[in-house]
Design a protein around this motif. Structure first.
Motif, mmCIF file in Angstrom:
data_model
loop_
_atom_site.group_PDB
_atom_site.id
_atom_site.type_symbol
_atom_site.label_atom_id
_atom_site.label_comp_id
_atom_site.label_asym_id
_atom_site.label_seq_id
_atom_site.Cartn_x
_atom_site.Cartn_y
_atom_site.Cartn_z
ATOM 1 N N ILE A 43 0.841 -1.201 0.000
ATOM 2 C CA ILE A 43 0.000 0.000 0.000
ATOM 3 C C ILE A 43 0.877 1.252 0.000
ATOM 4 O O ILE A 43 0.651 2.195 -0.759
ATOM 5 N N ALA A 44 1.901 1.255 0.851
ATOM 6 C CA ALA A 44 2.780 2.419 0.952
ATOM 7 C C ALA A 44 3.542 2.660 -0.341
ATOM 8 O O ALA A 44 3.592 3.794 -0.853
ATOM 9 N N GLU A 45 4.112 1.605 -0.900
ATOM 10 C CA GLU A 45 4.913 1.767 -2.113
ATOM 11 C C GLU A 45 4.063 2.297 -3.265
ATOM 12 O O GLU A 45 4.473 3.219 -3.993
ATOM 13 N N GLU A 46 2.879 1.737 -3.433
ATOM 14 C CA GLU A 46 2.015 2.180 -4.529
ATOM 15 C C GLU A 46 1.602 3.635 -4.354
ATOM 16 O O GLU A 46 1.567 4.404 -5.321
ATOM 17 N N TYR A 47 1.322 4.037 -3.124
ATOM 18 C CA TYR A 47 0.901 5.415 -2.880
ATOM 19 C C TYR A 47 2.040 6.387 -3.190
ATOM 20 O O TYR A 47 1.842 7.414 -3.861
ATOM 21 N N ILE A 48 3.231 6.081 -2.716
ATOM 22 C CA ILE A 48 4.384 6.953 -2.959
ATOM 23 C C ILE A 48 4.645 7.103 -4.451
ATOM 24 O O ILE A 48 4.846 8.213 -4.963
ATOM 25 N N LEU A 49 4.625 5.998 -5.168
ATOM 26 C CA LEU A 49 4.888 6.047 -6.610
ATOM 27 C C LEU A 49 3.794 6.804 -7.355
ATOM 28 O O LEU A 49 4.072 7.539 -8.314
ATOM 29 N N ASP A 50 2.550 6.659 -6.909
ATOM 30 C CA ASP A 50 1.445 7.367 -7.551
ATOM 31 C C ASP A 50 1.602 8.883 -7.453
ATOM 32 O O ASP A 50 1.097 9.620 -8.300
ATOM 33 N N TYR A 51 2.301 9.345 -6.410
ATOM 34 C CA TYR A 51 2.496 10.782 -6.221
ATOM 35 C C TYR A 51 3.903 11.226 -6.611
ATOM 36 O O TYR A 51 4.413 12.223 -6.111
ATOM 37 N N GLN A 52 4.493 10.456 -7.540
ATOM 38 C CA GLN A 52 5.786 10.791 -8.149
ATOM 39 C C GLN A 52 6.942 10.814 -7.156
ATOM 40 O O GLN A 52 7.983 11.440 -7.403
ATOM 41 N N GLY A 53 6.751 10.164 -6.033
ATOM 42 C CA GLY A 53 7.837 10.030 -5.068
ATOM 43 C C GLY A 53 8.587 8.724 -5.259
ATOM 44 O O GLY A 53 8.223 7.881 -6.087
ATOM 45 N N VAL A 54 9.639 8.577 -4.489
ATOM 46 C CA VAL A 54 10.421 7.339 -4.468
ATOM 47 C C VAL A 54 10.506 6.871 -3.018
ATOM 48 O O VAL A 54 10.799 7.677 -2.128
ATOM 49 N N PRO A 55 10.215 5.590 -2.737
ATOM 50 C CA PRO A 55 10.391 5.090 -1.367
ATOM 51 C C PRO A 55 11.868 5.163 -0.969
ATOM 52 O O PRO A 55 12.727 4.559 -1.608
ATOM 53 N N SER A 56 12.163 5.926 0.063
ATOM 54 C CA SER A 56 13.554 6.146 0.456
ATOM 55 C C SER A 56 14.248 4.872 0.934
ATOM 56 O O SER A 56 15.460 4.729 0.762
ATOM 57 N N PHE A 57 13.484 3.978 1.540
ATOM 58 C CA PHE A 57 14.102 2.825 2.179
ATOM 59 C C PHE A 57 14.410 1.688 1.201
ATOM 60 O O PHE A 57 15.374 0.956 1.381
ATOM 61 N N LYS A 58 13.573 1.522 0.185
ATOM 62 C CA LYS A 58 13.702 0.351 -0.673
ATOM 63 C C LYS A 58 15.020 0.403 -1.449
ATOM 64 O O LYS A 58 15.299 1.356 -2.181
ATOM 65 N N GLY A 59 15.837 -0.622 -1.237
ATOM 66 C CA GLY A 59 17.137 -0.686 -1.881
ATOM 67 C C GLY A 59 18.241 0.006 -1.108
ATOM 68 O O GLY A 59 19.416 -0.108 -1.485
ATOM 69 N N TYR A 60 17.889 0.714 -0.033
ATOM 70 C CA TYR A 60 18.916 1.392 0.769
ATOM 71 C C TYR A 60 19.754 0.333 1.489
ATOM 72 O O TYR A 60 19.237 -0.416 2.315
ATOM 73 N N ASN A 61 21.021 0.271 1.131
ATOM 74 C CA ASN A 61 21.885 -0.805 1.654
ATOM 75 C C ASN A 61 21.235 -2.180 1.473
ATOM 76 O O ASN A 61 21.365 -3.064 2.320
ATOM 77 N N LYS A 62 20.492 -2.309 0.354
ATOM 78 C CA LYS A 62 19.819 -3.551 -0.029
ATOM 79 C C LYS A 62 18.611 -3.898 0.850
ATOM 80 O O LYS A 62 18.147 -5.038 0.849
ATOM 81 N N PHE A 63 18.068 -2.916 1.569
ATOM 82 C CA PHE A 63 16.835 -3.189 2.316
ATOM 83 C C PHE A 63 15.732 -3.529 1.317
ATOM 84 O O PHE A 63 15.559 -2.826 0.311
ATOM 85 N N PRO A 64 14.944 -4.580 1.570
ATOM 86 C CA PRO A 64 14.051 -5.108 0.526
ATOM 87 C C PRO A 64 12.668 -4.477 0.436
ATOM 88 O O PRO A 64 11.864 -4.908 -0.389
ATOM 89 N N ALA A 65 12.357 -3.489 1.253
ATOM 90 C CA ALA A 65 10.973 -3.012 1.308
ATOM 91 C C ALA A 65 10.911 -1.485 1.400
ATOM 92 O O ALA A 65 11.926 -0.816 1.594
ATOM 93 N N SER A 66 9.691 -0.965 1.273
ATOM 94 C CA SER A 66 9.463 0.483 1.363
ATOM 95 C C SER A 66 9.199 0.938 2.785
ATOM 96 O O SER A 66 9.355 2.115 3.105
ATOM 97 N N LEU A 67 8.754 0.028 3.632
ATOM 98 C CA LEU A 67 8.505 0.320 5.039
ATOM 99 C C LEU A 67 9.378 -0.546 5.924
ATOM 100 O O LEU A 67 9.658 -1.703 5.592
ATOM 101 N N CYS A 68 9.776 0.007 7.065
ATOM 102 C CA CYS A 68 10.258 -0.814 8.175
ATOM 103 C C CYS A 68 9.049 -1.026 9.091
ATOM 104 O O CYS A 68 8.440 -0.047 9.542
ATOM 105 N N ILE A 69 8.686 -2.282 9.313
ATOM 106 C CA ILE A 69 7.523 -2.598 10.135
ATOM 107 C C ILE A 69 7.988 -3.466 11.301
ATOM 108 O O ILE A 69 8.430 -4.602 11.106
ATOM 109 N N SER A 70 7.891 -2.917 12.494
ATOM 110 C CA SER A 70 8.489 -3.541 13.673
ATOM 111 C C SER A 70 7.403 -3.851 14.688
ATOM 112 O O SER A 70 6.710 -2.942 15.159
ATOM 113 N N ILE A 71 7.275 -5.135 15.021
ATOM 114 C CA ILE A 71 6.175 -5.623 15.859
ATOM 115 C C ILE A 71 6.652 -5.919 17.275
ATOM 116 O O ILE A 71 7.661 -6.604 17.470
#
Length: 265
Positions: A43-71
């Motif tokens: 949901i987050a990745e699609e929303y960011i891309l729809d508004y011409q943004g880039v997910p800052s986290f995805k690919g950062y030092n090979k992080f695999p996602a757009s969100l960090c989700i910590s439970i």
């Protein structure tokens, strides 16, 4: 090197932060039992891309996602997965957006369904500690004043501050100098100057401060497996009063969780 931002650059970071705040709100709609954390990330990745943004986290030092989700006992850097949220969980969602060449970064910790009163208190007080720190982010003070404000507040309740992980500068790069610890001594550390843009992000544990890294190389959890909370704003150091560039307004319009709307911006 610490880069001081012009008013024009700060305005670009604020534009990024609007998309970031609305992304958080879209995700917040789905923070409920039975929803997989991987779905929240999509949901987050699609929303960011729809508004011409880039997910800052995805690919950062090979992080695999757009969100960090910590439970629950995960402090930060949790990787989205097939795990489905459960009643009584707490979930920290950390997100960054790059827009027009500039990043913004913020995090919010949510209760899922009904959580134990002591855990809700942890969330409320961690959020308050963020604003305690922000009050010190003004020209002429020292970095230690920010850390002391956070540490002194949360330790008064018997909580502990994570030492291995800190806030950071934000701008053209997601992580810039200086580091922004959530602990410190008043009057110590580098002098704060107008134009610094900082991600202030208290990470506060219900139990002891010790943390461990899981085998995935990312996930950080409490050593005693007690819950942790995490709130973050990107702010600009100003004379007299810090300027909060990110916002929780859109999140709290969605959640209407008055118990966490303390010191809302």
């Amino acid at each position: 090197m610490i880069y001081l931002k012009t008013d024009q650059e700060i305005e670009l970071i604020k534009q990024s932060a609007v998309v970031l705040g609305k992304t958080h709100a879209e995700v917040a709609k789905w923070v409920k039992p039975g929803v997989a954390t991987r779905q929240l990330d999509k949901i987050a990745e699609e929303y960011i891309l729809d508004y011409q943004g880039v997910p800052s986290f995805k690919g950062y030092n090979k992080f695999p996602a757009s969100l960090c989700i910590s439970i629950n006992e995960t402090v930060v850097h949790g990787i989205p997965s097939g795990y489905e949220l459960r009643d009584g969980d707490v979930v920290s969602i950390d997100c960054g957006v790059k827009l027009n060449g500039y990043h913004s970064d913020s995090a919010y910790t949510y209760p899922v369904g009904e959580v134990a009163p002591e855990i809700m208190d942890l969330l409320v007080r961690t959020k308050r500690s963020l604003y305690q720190g922000i009050e010190m982010a003004k020209d002429g003070l020292r970095m230690g004043d920010i850390g002391f404000a956070v540490q002194d507040y949360v330790e008064s309740f018997g909580y502990s501050v994570v030492r291995e992980l800190v806030g950071h500068g934000v701008g053209r790069n997601l992580h810039e100098s200086p580091e922004v610890p959530n602990y410190g001594k008043r009057g110590k550390g580098i002098r704060l100057k107008e134009g610094m843009v900082l991600a202030i992000e208290p990470m506060v544990n219900l139990g002891k401060k010790a943390v461990v890294q899981e085998r995935d190389g990312w996930t950080i959890r409490t050593a005693d497996r007690k819950p942790s909370a995490h709130f973050e704003h990107t702010v600009a150091v100003r004379k007299g009063k810090a300027e909060i560039l990110t916002t929780f307004k859109y999140i709290e319009e969605v959640t209407a969780n008055t118990s966490l709307m303390v010191n809302a911006d």
